[in-house]
Write a protein that holds these residues in place. Structure first.
Motif, PDB file in Angstrom:
ATOM      1  N   UNK A 191       0.838  -1.204   0.000  1.00  0.00           N
ATOM      2  CA  UNK A 191       0.000   0.000   0.000  1.00  0.00           C
ATOM      3  C   UNK A 191       0.872   1.253   0.000  1.00  0.00           C
ATOM      4  N   UNK A 192       0.378   2.358  -0.584  1.00  0.00           N
ATOM      5  CA  UNK A 192       1.143   3.610  -0.588  1.00  0.00           C
ATOM      6  C   UNK A 192       1.288   4.189   0.823  1.00  0.00           C
ATOM      7  N   UNK A 193       2.337   4.984   1.009  1.00  0.00           N
ATOM      8  CA  UNK A 193       2.648   5.544   2.323  1.00  0.00           C
ATOM      9  C   UNK A 193       1.505   6.394   2.880  1.00  0.00           C
ATOM     10  N   UNK A 194       0.896   7.228   2.035  1.00  0.00           N
ATOM     11  CA  UNK A 194      -0.179   8.089   2.521  1.00  0.00           C
ATOM     12  C   UNK A 194      -1.380   7.270   2.992  1.00  0.00           C
ATOM     13  N   UNK A 195      -1.682   6.178   2.317  1.00  0.00           N
ATOM     14  CA  UNK A 195      -2.771   5.310   2.746  1.00  0.00           C
ATOM     15  C   UNK A 195      -2.462   4.691   4.099  1.00  0.00           C
ATOM     16  N   UNK A 196      -1.218   4.303   4.314  1.00  0.00           N
ATOM     17  CA  UNK A 196      -0.817   3.712   5.590  1.00  0.00           C
ATOM     18  C   UNK A 196      -0.967   4.729   6.712  1.00  0.00           C
ATOM     19  N   UNK A 197      -0.492   5.945   6.498  1.00  0.00           N
ATOM     20  CA  UNK A 197      -0.586   6.978   7.528  1.00  0.00           C
ATOM     21  C   UNK A 197      -2.046   7.331   7.803  1.00  0.00           C
ATOM     22  N   UNK A 198      -2.875   7.365   6.772  1.00  0.00           N
ATOM     23  CA  UNK A 198      -4.297   7.636   6.953  1.00  0.00           C
ATOM     24  C   UNK A 198      -4.967   6.529   7.761  1.00  0.00           C
ATOM     25  N   UNK A 199      -4.618   5.279   7.493  1.00  0.00           N
ATOM     26  CA  UNK A 199      -5.189   4.151   8.238  1.00  0.00           C
ATOM     27  C   UNK A 199      -4.768   4.196   9.702  1.00  0.00           C
ATOM     28  N   UNK A 200      -3.512   4.529   9.956  1.00  0.00           N
ATOM     29  CA  UNK A 200      -3.030   4.633  11.340  1.00  0.00           C
ATOM     30  C   UNK A 200      -3.722   5.805  12.045  1.00  0.00           C
ATOM     31  N   UNK A 201      -3.880   6.929  11.349  1.00  0.00           N
ATOM     32  CA  UNK A 201      -4.558   8.084  11.938  1.00  0.00           C
ATOM     33  C   UNK A 201      -6.003   7.746  12.276  1.00  0.00           C
ATOM     34  N   UNK A 202      -6.675   7.039  11.390  1.00  0.00           N
ATOM     35  CA  UNK A 202      -8.065   6.660  11.666  1.00  0.00           C
ATOM     36  C   UNK A 202      -8.141   5.710  12.848  1.00  0.00           C
ATOM     37  N   UNK A 203      -7.201   4.780  12.958  1.00  0.00           N
ATOM     38  CA  UNK A 203      -7.215   3.870  14.098  1.00  0.00           C
ATOM     39  C   UNK A 203      -6.948   4.624  15.403  1.00  0.00           C
ATOM     40  N   UNK A 204      -6.095   5.654  15.358  1.00  0.00           N
ATOM     41  CA  UNK A 204      -5.856   6.464  16.558  1.00  0.00           C
ATOM     42  C   UNK A 204      -7.110   7.232  16.975  1.00  0.00           C
ATOM     43  N   UNK A 205      -7.854   7.739  15.987  1.00  0.00           N
ATOM     44  CA  UNK A 205      -9.109   8.443  16.301  1.00  0.00           C
ATOM     45  C   UNK A 205     -10.105   7.459  16.892  1.00  0.00           C
ATOM     46  N   UNK A 206     -10.162   6.240  16.363  1.00  0.00           N
ATOM     47  CA  UNK A 206     -11.063   5.216  16.889  1.00  0.00           C
ATOM     48  C   UNK A 206     -10.693   4.849  18.318  1.00  0.00           C
ATOM     49  N   UNK A 207      -9.405   4.704  18.583  1.00  0.00           N
ATOM     50  CA  UNK A 207      -8.936   4.381  19.932  1.00  0.00           C
ATOM     51  C   UNK A 207      -9.262   5.516  20.898  1.00  0.00           C
ATOM     52  N   UNK A 208      -9.015   6.752  20.484  1.00  0.00           N
ATOM     53  CA  UNK A 208      -9.311   7.900  21.342  1.00  0.00           C
ATOM     54  C   UNK A 208     -10.805   7.995  21.631  1.00  0.00           C
ATOM     55  N   UNK A 209     -11.627   7.718  20.632  1.00  0.00           N
ATOM     56  CA  UNK A 209     -13.075   7.743  20.828  1.00  0.00           C
ATOM     57  C   UNK A 209     -13.504   6.664  21.821  1.00  0.00           C
ATOM     58  N   UNK A 210     -12.917   5.475  21.725  1.00  0.00           N
ATOM     59  CA  UNK A 210     -13.243   4.386  22.647  1.00  0.00           C
ATOM     60  C   UNK A 210     -12.810   4.718  24.073  1.00  0.00           C
ATOM     61  N   UNK A 211     -11.648   5.334  24.207  1.00  0.00           N
ATOM     62  CA  UNK A 211     -11.169   5.724  25.542  1.00  0.00           C
ATOM     63  C   UNK A 211     -12.102   6.761  26.160  1.00  0.00           C
ATOM     64  N   UNK A 212     -12.535   7.734  25.360  1.00  0.00           N
ATOM     65  CA  UNK A 212     -13.454   8.748  25.863  1.00  0.00           C
ATOM     66  C   UNK A 212     -14.802   8.160  26.249  1.00  0.00           C
ATOM     67  N   UNK A 213     -15.233   7.126  25.544  1.00  0.00           N
ATOM     68  CA  UNK A 213     -16.508   6.489  25.868  1.00  0.00           C
ATOM     69  C   UNK A 213     -16.442   5.698  27.168  1.00  0.00           C
ATOM     70  N   UNK A 214     -15.331   5.003  27.382  1.00  0.00           N
ATOM     71  CA  UNK A 214     -15.258   4.068  28.505  1.00  0.00           C
ATOM     72  C   UNK A 214     -14.784   4.688  29.808  1.00  0.00           C
ATOM     73  N   UNK A 215     -14.077   5.774  29.771  1.00  0.00           N
ATOM     74  CA  UNK A 215     -13.586   6.353  31.015  1.00  0.00           C
ATOM     75  C   UNK A 215     -14.682   7.143  31.695  1.00  0.00           C
ATOM     76  N   UNK A 216     -14.755   6.952  33.003  1.00  0.00           N
ATOM     77  CA  UNK A 216     -15.745   7.680  33.795  1.00  0.00           C
ATOM     78  C   UNK A 216     -15.257   9.115  33.991  1.00  0.00           C
ATOM     79  N   UNK A 217     -16.169  10.063  34.056  1.00  0.00           N
ATOM     80  CA  UNK A 217     -15.741  11.434  34.283  1.00  0.00           C
ATOM     81  C   UNK A 217     -15.072  11.578  35.652  1.00  0.00           C
ATOM     82  N   UNK A 218     -14.077  12.408  35.706  1.00  0.00           N
ATOM     83  CA  UNK A 218     -13.351  12.607  36.963  1.00  0.00           C
ATOM     84  C   UNK A 218     -14.195  13.445  37.908  1.00  0.00           C
ATOM     85  N   UNK A 219     -14.238  13.035  39.171  1.00  0.00           N
ATOM     86  CA  UNK A 219     -15.002  13.843  40.119  1.00  0.00           C
ATOM     87  C   UNK A 219     -14.300  15.171  40.372  1.00  0.00           C
ATOM     88  N   UNK A 220     -15.082  16.201  40.502  1.00  0.00           N
ATOM     89  CA  UNK A 220     -14.504  17.511  40.777  1.00  0.00           C
ATOM     90  C   UNK A 220     -14.432  17.697  42.290  1.00  0.00           C
TER      91      UNK A 220
END
Length: 104
Positions: A71-100
């Motif tokens: 695969x071309x380099x730009x496609x690889x970087x785009x796939x990795x970037x999308x997986x990072x966004x997916x991981x960040x979204x999952x982390x935001x969904x699963x973590x409980x809000x911090x108590x103030x």
């Protein structure tokens, strides 16, 4: 990106501009390209993806697998970037809000 608890991984990728957009018209089939989303937001995952492709233990196998398929380099970087966004979204969904804690 607002409301991560109600957002799917595909919606998060679309908002960040990392989802493939079909360019199909009638019987003509075209390559899928990323488009739309927030341009300023798209630059952040691209920069982190460049580092993650080499050093991140989660993204490194994805990078090797796509390189092995030729695969071309730009496609690889785009796939990795999308997986990072997916991981960040999952982390935001699963973590409980911090108590103030009120300041005493």
């Amino acid at each position: 990106m607002p409301a991560p608890d109600r957002e799917t991984a595909g919606e998060a990728a679309t908002k960040s501009g990392l989802a493939p957009v079909p360019g199909d018209i009638g019987t003509m089939r075209d390559k899928r390209m990323i488009a739309g989303g927030r341009r300023d937001l798209r630059h952040v995952p691209f920069q982190t993806a460049r580092a993650a492709a080499c050093d991140n233990p989660v993204s490194k196998p994805l990078t090797k697998r796509l390189k092995g398929r030729g695969k071309p380099h730009k496609l690889i970087i785009t796939a990795v970037a999308r997986s990072l966004v997916t991981i960040a979204n999952a982390v935001l969904k699963t973590t409980a809000p911090r108590p103030t804690n009120p300041v005493d």
